[in-house]
Write a protein that holds these residues in place. Structure first.
Motif, mmCIF file in Angstrom:
data_model
loop_
_atom_site.group_PDB
_atom_site.id
_atom_site.type_symbol
_atom_site.label_atom_id
_atom_site.label_comp_id
_atom_site.label_asym_id
_atom_site.label_seq_id
_atom_site.Cartn_x
_atom_site.Cartn_y
_atom_site.Cartn_z
ATOM 1 N N UNK A 213 0.468 -1.207 -0.084
ATOM 2 C CA UNK A 213 0.124 0.185 -0.162
ATOM 3 C C UNK A 213 0.761 1.253 -0.304
ATOM 4 N N UNK A 214 1.809 0.870 0.889
ATOM 5 C CA UNK A 214 2.998 2.418 0.752
ATOM 6 C C UNK A 214 2.269 2.925 1.941
ATOM 7 N N UNK A 215 2.032 2.331 2.612
ATOM 8 C CA UNK A 215 1.799 2.866 3.855
ATOM 9 C C UNK A 215 1.900 2.468 5.215
ATOM 10 N N UNK A 216 1.854 3.413 6.303
ATOM 11 C CA UNK A 216 3.085 2.873 7.434
ATOM 12 C C UNK A 216 1.550 2.462 8.549
ATOM 13 N N UNK A 217 1.581 1.235 8.609
ATOM 14 C CA UNK A 217 0.559 0.641 9.128
ATOM 15 C C UNK A 217 0.681 0.768 10.791
ATOM 16 N N UNK A 218 1.758 1.033 11.343
ATOM 17 C CA UNK A 218 2.431 1.110 12.027
ATOM 18 C C UNK A 218 1.527 2.422 12.855
ATOM 19 N N UNK A 219 1.263 3.298 12.304
ATOM 20 C CA UNK A 219 0.690 4.579 12.842
ATOM 21 C C UNK A 219 -1.366 4.181 13.135
ATOM 22 N N UNK B 289 -0.077 0.205 -4.287
ATOM 23 C CA UNK B 289 -0.651 -0.949 -5.017
ATOM 24 C C UNK B 289 -2.250 -0.653 -5.085
ATOM 25 N N UNK B 290 -3.296 -0.077 -6.082
ATOM 26 C CA UNK B 290 -4.507 0.426 -5.284
ATOM 27 C C UNK B 290 -5.609 -1.139 -5.615
ATOM 28 N N UNK B 291 -5.053 -2.031 -6.134
ATOM 29 C CA UNK B 291 -5.783 -3.573 -6.403
ATOM 30 C C UNK B 291 -5.763 -3.993 -5.025
ATOM 31 N N UNK B 292 -4.112 -4.373 -4.580
ATOM 32 C CA UNK B 292 -4.202 -4.645 -3.170
ATOM 33 C C UNK B 292 -4.932 -3.511 -1.890
ATOM 34 N N UNK B 293 -5.283 -2.559 -2.097
ATOM 35 C CA UNK B 293 -6.083 -1.799 -0.977
ATOM 36 C C UNK B 293 -7.440 -2.288 -1.286
ATOM 37 N N UNK B 294 -7.633 -2.134 -2.877
ATOM 38 C CA UNK B 294 -9.399 -2.920 -2.969
ATOM 39 C C UNK B 294 -9.562 -3.993 -2.210
ATOM 40 N N UNK B 295 -8.471 -5.312 -2.505
ATOM 41 C CA UNK B 295 -8.470 -6.377 -2.124
ATOM 42 C C UNK B 295 -9.186 -6.430 -0.535
ATOM 43 N N UNK B 296 -7.747 -5.551 0.073
ATOM 44 C CA UNK B 296 -7.709 -5.685 1.384
ATOM 45 C C UNK B 296 -9.374 -5.127 2.127
ATOM 46 N N UNK B 297 -9.508 -3.999 1.656
ATOM 47 C CA UNK B 297 -10.436 -2.642 1.710
ATOM 48 C C UNK B 297 -12.090 -4.041 1.564
ATOM 49 N N UNK C 146 -10.223 -1.359 13.212
ATOM 50 C CA UNK C 146 -10.274 -1.434 11.632
ATOM 51 C C UNK C 146 -9.771 -0.828 10.968
ATOM 52 N N UNK C 147 -8.790 -1.443 9.726
ATOM 53 C CA UNK C 147 -8.312 0.463 8.999
ATOM 54 C C UNK C 147 -8.771 0.600 8.514
ATOM 55 N N UNK C 148 -8.994 2.031 9.010
ATOM 56 C CA UNK C 148 -9.631 3.135 7.962
ATOM 57 C C UNK C 148 -9.119 3.324 6.590
ATOM 58 N N UNK C 149 -10.518 4.161 5.851
ATOM 59 C CA UNK C 149 -9.710 4.375 5.420
ATOM 60 C C UNK C 149 -8.522 5.346 4.524
ATOM 61 N N UNK C 150 -7.791 5.132 3.741
ATOM 62 C CA UNK C 150 -6.155 5.823 3.394
ATOM 63 C C UNK C 150 -5.952 6.232 2.240
ATOM 64 N N UNK C 151 -5.158 6.908 2.404
ATOM 65 C CA UNK C 151 -4.233 7.172 0.726
ATOM 66 C C UNK C 151 -3.583 6.547 0.224
#
Length: 445
Positions: free
Chosen positions: A309-315, A330-338, A321-326
Motif C-alpha cells: 500500500x505504501x502506507x505506514x500501518x504502524x501508525x 498498489x491500489x489493487x491490493x488496497x481494494x482487495x483488503x478493503x 479496523x484499517x481506516x480509509x487511507x490514501x
C-alpha cells in the motif's frame, strides 16, 4: 486456459519459508532449474519473477521485522540471470523478469531482453513496473520517489523508446553473406534519434530484432492510470482479487479499455493471482491451509501489506479496523483488503495475519475441487487463465502440476502439449509487425 507461475527469488509469503515443503535453495541455480522443469512438465506458459529494489522499511521506518520474519523483499535475487539459467534447463517454458522503468534505461533493457529472446528462441517476457517505494528511490541517488503521474509518464516514454530500439533492425537486416561480403544491410538498420522529456537515445540497437518481434509484456496496473497503461501496452495482465465478482468486473473493464486503444481485447490475457491449497480430501486441504496460516506472524503480514500500500500501518491501532487511507502503492491490493475487511470485519492485527497467509481465490480442496473453481472463473469471464502463487516453494508448484494440471487437461481446458515455438504463440498472441508499436505510441494516455 493459460498458466503462469509467480516464482520468488527469495522467501515470498510470510511464514511460507517455514513450511516443511519449502526448500530454501534461493541462492542456487539448481533450485530454479528444478522449478522450471516442474512447470514445463505441467505445461505452464511461463514462470514470472517479481522484483524489489530494496529491503522495505515502510512499517515504522525499520527493516527489522522484514528481515526477522523473512517477509516480502527480505532477500530478493536479481531475476535476469535466474531466468537465463532456467532457459538452459527448458525448451518451451516462457520466462519473465521484472524490471522497473523508473530505475533502468531503455537501451540497456532493450538490449538485454532482445539478447535473451534470441538465446531462448523467443521465450522471454518483461514484467513492467514503475516502483513506488522511497527506500527504492534512495538506492538510486534520489531523495524521494517520483509521483505516480510522473512515473507513468516516464514509463510511457520508456515503452516508446524500447519499441523503437527493437524496431531499429528490420526483420531481414541480418544477411550473413560471406561472399558479397554483407554482414548486415545498412539500409535496414536505423537510428531512432529519440528526443523526449525523459530520454535522449540515438540508436540503433546493436542486437537484431527479437524473434517475438517484441518480448511479451506483463503489467499489473490497478489504478486508473495503471489500467490505461496496461490496456495500451500489455500482452498479459497480472492482478489480484478477493472474489470472482471483482475479478469479472476488472476483466470486463480491461477488455473495454483495450478496445478503446484499437486493440483486439483477446490480445490482452488477464491472469489473476491464485494460491490454491490441495489435499487428498476437502477436510485435509482445509487442515493444510490452517497449518500454513498458523506459521504467519501477524506483524510479518502487516509489513507486506504496508509495502504494497505504501502506507505506514504502524501508525494505526492494531485492534481496530484499517481506516480509509490514501494509497500511494498498489491500489489493487488496497481494494482487495478493503473488500475483505468490510466482508469479515477484521481488525488490523487480524488483517495482517490474513493478508500474509491469504489464499487468493479461495481455492482450497481436492484437486478436482480446485479444478472446478478454476474452470468456473475461466468460463464465467473472470480470467483467461491464472498466475499460481505457491503457498510454499517448490512444493506448492509440484503439487499443483502433479494433481491439478491433469484434472484441467482431462476437461480439455489446458494444453497437453506445447504447440507454439515461442511464448507469444503459446499464449495465442500474434507476432507484432515491424513498427507496430509506433502506431500505438501515437495514442496519448
Amino acid at each position: 486456459m493459460h498458466l503462469a507461475a509467480f516464482v520468488t527469488a527469495g522467501p515470498g509469503r510470510p511464514g511460507g519459508w517455514r513450511h516443511p515443503g519449502s526448500v530454501p535453495g534461493w541462492l542456487d541455480a539448481d533450485y530454479y532449474q528444478n522449478i522450471a522443469r516442474t512447470l514445463e512438465h505441467g505445461r505452464f506458459d511461463l514462470a514470472f519473477f517479481p522484483d524489489i529494489l530494496s529491503v522495505p522499511n515502510r512499517f515504522g521506518g525499520s527493516t527489522d521485522s522484514q528481515l526477522r520474519y523473512g517477509a516480502l523483499g527480505s532477500l530478493r535475487m536479481d531475476p535476469l540471470p535466474i531466468i537465463a539459467s532456467m532457459a538452459a534447463a527448458t525448451r518451451h517454458l516462457g520466462l519473465a523478469a521484472t524490471v522497473s522503468t523508473t530505475y533502468a534505461q531503455p537501451f540497456n533493457l532493450a538490449r538485454t531482453f532482445a539478447t535473451l529472446d534470441h538465446l531462448t528462441s523467443g521465450r522471454v517476457a518483461w514484467n513492467i513496473v514503475t516502483s513506488f517505494q522511497e527506500s527504492e528511490a534512495r538506492n538510486f541517488d534520489l531523495d524521494e520517489q517520483f509521483d505516480r503521474a510522473t512515473r507513468y509518464e516516464r514509463a510511457d516514454e520508456f515503452l516508446q523508446v524500447t519499441g523503437k530500439l527493437w524496431d531499429s533492425w528490420d526483420d531481414d537486416a541480418l544477411v550473413l553473406d560471406p561472399d558479397e561480403p554483407l554482414f548486415a544491410e545498412p539500409a535496414k538498420v536505423h537510428r531512432i534519434d529519440h528526443q523526449g522529456r525523459f530520454f535522449s537515445v540515438q540508436g540503433p540497437l546493436n542486437v537484431p530484432r527479437p524473434p517475438q518481434g517484441y518480448p511479451v509484456l506483463i503489467q499489473a496496473g490497478a489504478s486508473a492510470k495503471g489500467k490505461d497503461f496496461a490496456a495500451r501496452w500489455s500482452d498479459v495482465i497480472f492482478c489480484s482479487h478477493a472474489s470472482k465478482e471483482s475479478a469479472q468486473a476488472f476483466y470486463t473493464e480491461i477488455k473495454e479499455r483495450a478496445a478503446k486503444y484499437g486493440r483486439d481485447p483477446e490480445s490482452v490475457k488477464i491472469l489473476p493471482s491464485i494460491t490454491p491449497v490441495v489435499g487428498p480430501t476437502s477436510a485435509r486441504a482445509k487442515e493444510l491451509a490452517e497449518e500454513m496460516f498458523e506459521l504467519v506472524p501477524p506483524i510479518g503480514g502487516l509489513y507486506t501489506l504496508a509495502y504494497h500500500l505504501d502506507v505506514d500501518l504502524s501508525t494505526f491501532p492494531l485492534d481496530e479496523r484499517l481506516p480509509e487511507v490514501e494509497v500511494a502503492g498498489v491500489e489493487g491490493h488496497y481494494n482487495e483488503v478493503r473488500e475483505i475487511t468490510e466482508r469479515e470485519g477484521l481488525t488490523l492485527r487480524q488483517l495482517g495475519k490474513q493478508y500474509g497467509g491469504r489464499y487468493e481465490g479461495g481455492f482450497i480442496g481436492t484437486a478436482a475441487e480446485v479444478a472446478d473453481g478454476l474452470q468456473e472463473w475461466f468460463e464465467d469471464g473472470a480470467a483467461d487463465g491464472f498466475t499460481l502463487q505457491a503457498p510454499h516453494q517448490p512444493g506448492g508448484f509440484e503439487t499443483f502440476a502433479r494433481e491439478v494440471v491433469p484434472q484441467l487437461q482431462r476437461r480439455g481446458i489446458l494444453r497437453t502439449e506445447y504447440t507454439g515455438a515461442t511464448l507469444r504463440e503459446n499464449l495465442g498472441l500474434s507476432r507484432p509487425g515491424h513498427g507496430e508499436w509506433a502506431e500505438r505510441a501515437g495514442v496519448r494516455l
